[in-house]
Design an enzyme around this catalytic site. Structure first.
Site, PDB file in Angstrom:
ATOM      1  N   GLU A  50       2.785  -1.012  -9.955  1.00 51.49           N
ATOM      2  CA  GLU A  50       1.405  -0.536 -10.255  1.00 51.49           C
ATOM      3  C   GLU A  50       0.771  -1.493 -10.308  1.00 51.49           C
ATOM      4  OE1 GLU A  50       2.898   4.060 -11.277  1.00 51.49           O
ATOM      5  OE2 GLU A  50       1.881   3.360 -12.239  1.00 51.49           O
ATOM      6  N   ASP A  61      -7.871   6.820 -19.017  1.00 55.54           N
ATOM      7  CA  ASP A  61      -6.979   5.980 -19.569  1.00 55.54           C
ATOM      8  C   ASP A  61      -7.928   5.599 -21.224  1.00 55.54           C
ATOM      9  OD1 ASP A  61      -5.274   5.057 -17.835  1.00 55.54           O
ATOM     10  OD2 ASP A  61      -7.271   4.273 -16.451  1.00 55.54           O
TER      11      ASP A  61
END
Ligand SMILES: Cc1ncc(COP(=O)(O)O)c(C=O)c1O
Lengths: 278, 405
Positions: A50, A61
């Site tokens: 990824e 995040d």
């Protein structure tokens, strides 16, 4: 349509083991080092890569991945350069699946149709876009499917049985189960809870289910991988990268190895796990 | 723009939360179930007379509504044109329009059984209003505020803490409102099971832009009645400043279908539109951030750019999606005022009317100074005085003494 993702999971199923999925940020800490890192990942045991697309405002995040994105942006990383990076990677590796992961705005600004053509041509296999739930499938998910790219959806602890069918409807490649309610790099995933959640998702789909968020050590990875078709590690790799940088945030001779070594250790953990029962 | 005019400007959004191409629900899957719950809870509350009755009680006796519509006689004389009325939102409890929306959302949170409230704040007015209502209803309150704003809006930080809220200074990104919103969203994703996110403006994922607009529309609804009482007719123009656009939308929305009413939104032009500023419509284009598609300041790669405004409440690189639509469809004119223009307006209103405005509505006053002289004496102009300037007194005092900039 069969993508490298489908092929890879079919191979792993035959081999009877779970996938080790690695997340790193494109262009972190600079494009050349980043290319060396993603080349090293499969050699160190990563089954799927990824690749984060840097964004100024990554609202799901934690601090580590936020900082990785900002390091990449600071050296001039763009979505176009992320595609270039994948194109360069594909010169030597035509088998390891690459999934781009990030937020919608840079793709929207690049232009969805043009992006899908360029991404496919660069050798990208799938997309994970955090801020595109099924309610916004017209934006990118449906066009991506048409263009032959997998659109990999996140399922979370808040995705109940009523909602799962909608989440899975246009998902392909694999399902990414976010093991915690939270941001990347926060709490540790609990293997027991994960096992129940994966079983619940598998009642609704035949797709492989990979689990991420909160996996940091080979032991975590092994525990999680034994309950799923794959374990995803991101923050721990990015922390290893960060710890190898000099005081100015630049790559050192240790940087690529730091990521490769941790990848190898985590891969050992995953490979020690038996594939979850189908 | 060649967009067909709708039958009504007030019928949006559609069931997916879109105003034209703007709006939507661009959020992480973790939040989606809660956003759908919120929409359901809001629809049910709207249909429940008890909800409105309870709101009305607090609006009257706790907030102090209706807020006056005041004829600014000396400002009118000084500018020599349109007759200027101030909608006195600064007289509300907590000192700004923000409390109208917070009251509504806290009532919803209570109906949904949520005990922990989070909010983002720029100028601190939304944070103060949220801390206030959390104190009133015994709820836990956590406020995210950019570290730069914590510095320049100290009085409000102290107020929030006195009210029992926890204020988290946000040190990521540009350390202003945009980053406070990112951090609030991160908290929400983490604590979604017990937490209600009280958004402070007409932005974010559907249904927030709609519900904040509806709660703020009391400003325009009152204005309509009050103007009828004093002048016997509709106003001719409306002016309001725009951060995310909630005080503006609250004033504008009830008048959108009154075609004789000219409407002006005022963005923050900071150091000027060719330099650092916060005018998303003047200097941005459509993109996706914080749950919605709207005009944003960004670079060629779609990375969000730093905004700048002297006013913490306007220092945001986006704008509510319904404003983006009203701009594209041409119903509202979006102007901008610089830091210096706002400072001049701040001083003028203080000296002429004895009202120290917040720096945010000082941007609206700055454009009134341009618009009013060009209009006849029977032109009725309403400006939303969205907040009072107490919070800005230390900052403006320093600037005027030439100490900082
Ligand atoms: C007094 C005042 N007016 C206006 C604003 C800007 O917000 P909005 O555009 O949502 O009204 C703020 C925000 O902090 C404010 O405190």
């Amino acid at each position: 349509m069969t993508t490298r993702i489908d092929t890879r999971f079919a191979e792993l199923k035959k081999a009877g083991r779970s996938a080790f999925v690695t997340f790193v940020m494109a262009g972190d800490p600079d494009p050349a080092t980043s290319l060396e890192i993603i080349k090293a990942l499969p050699k160190s045991g990563a089954d799927v890569i990824e690749l984060g697309m840097p964004f100024t405002d990554p609202m799901a995040d934690g601090p580590s991945i936020q900082a990785a994105g900002l390091r990449a942006l600071k050296v001039g990383m763009t979505l176009r350069k992320t595609l270039d990076l994948v194109r360069d990677f594909r010169r030597d590796d035509n088998a390891t699946p690459i999934v781009l992961m990030g937020y919608y705005n840079p793709i929207y600004i690049y232009g969805v149709d043009k992006f899908l053509v360029d991404a496919k041509a660069a050798g990208i296999d799938g997309l994970i876009i955090v801020d595109l739930p099924p309610e916004e499938d017209d934006e990118l998910c449906l066009p991506a499917m048409k263009a032959g790219l997998n659109f990999i959806r996140l399922a979370t602890p808040t995705t109940d049985d009523k909602r799962l069918p909608a989440v899975l409807a246009n998902t392909s490649g694999f399902v990414y189960y976010v093991a915690i309610t939270g941001i990347t790099g926060a709490a540790a995933a609990d293997a027991t809870a994960v096992s129940g959640a994966v079983a619940r998702i598998k009642r609704h789909t035949k797709l492989p289910v990979c689990v991420g968020f909160g996996i940091r050590t080979p032991e975590n990875a092994q525990a999680i991988a034994s309950h799923a078709n794959g374990a995803v590690v991101g923050t721990a790799l990015i922390d290893a990268l960060k710890n190898s940088l000099d005081a100015g945030g630049r790559a050192t001779a240790k940087t690529v190895n730091a990521v490769a070594e941790l990848t190898a250790a985590l891969a050992q953990g995953v490979k020690g796990a038996k594939q979850a029962a189908e | 723009m060649n967009i067909a005019k709708p039958n009504s400007y007030r019928s949006g959004p559609d069931e997916r939360g879109h105003f034209g191409i703007f709006g939507g629900r661009f959020v992480a899957e973790t939040l989606m179930p809660l956003i759908l719950d919120l929409e359901k809870a809001y629809t049910a509350a709207k249909a429940d007379p008890a909800f409105q009755a309870e709101m009305n009680g607090y609006l009257k006796n706790y907030v102090g509504r209706p807020s006056p519509l005041y004829f600014a006689e000396r400002l009118t004389e000084h500018l020599g044109g349109a007759k200027i009325y101030l909608k006195r939102e600064e007289l509300n409890h907590t000192g700004s329009h923000k409390v109208n929306n917070v009251l509504g959302q806290i009532m919803l949170a209570r109906r949904m059984g949520k005990k922990r409230i989070i909010a983002e704040t720029g100028a601190g007015q939304h944070g103060v209003a949220t801390a206030t209502l959390c104190a009133r209803f015994g709820l836990e309150c956590v406020v995210y505020m950019g570290a730069v704003d914590v510095e320049r809006q100290q009085p409000n930080v102290i107020r929030m803490e006195m009210l029992g809220a926890t204020v988290h200074p946000v040190r990521s990104g540009t350390r202003t409102l945009k980053d406070a919103m990112n951090e609030a969203l991160r908290d929400w994703v983490t604590n979604v099971h017990n937490t209600f996110y009280c958004i402070g403006t007409v932005a974010g994922p559907h249904p927030y832009p709609t519900l904040v607009r509806d709660f703020q529309s009391i400003i325009g609804n009152e204005t309509k009645v009050q103007m009828q009482e004093v002048e016997g007719r509709l106003p001719d123009s409306l002016v309001a400043c725009i951060g995310g656009g909630s005080n503006a939308m609250g004033l504008f929305h009830p008048f959108l279908d009154d075609s004789t009413v000219e409407i002006f939104g005022v963005e923050a032009a900071g150091h000027g539109l060719t330099q650092l500023h916060a005018a998303s419509i003047a200097g941005g284009r459509p993109g996706v951030l914080h749950g919605n598609r709207t005009y944003l300041l960004m670079d060629a790669d779609g990375q969000i750019q730093d905004a700048h405004s002297i006013s913490a409440g306007l220092d945001y690189p986006g704008i509510g999606p319904e404003h983006s639509w009203l701009h594209e469809i041409g119903r509202v004119n979006y102007l901008s005022a610089t830091d210096d223009e706002a400072l001049a307006a701040f001083q003028l209103l203080s000296k002429l009317e004895g009202i120290i405005p917040a720096l945010e509505p000082a941007h609206a006053i700055a454009k009134v100074m341009e618009l009013a002289p060009k209009r006849p004496r029977d032109h009725l102009m309403v400006v939303n005085l969205s907040g009072r300037g107490d919070k800005d007194v230390p900052q403006v005092g320093d600037i005027l003494k030439g100490k900082t900039k």
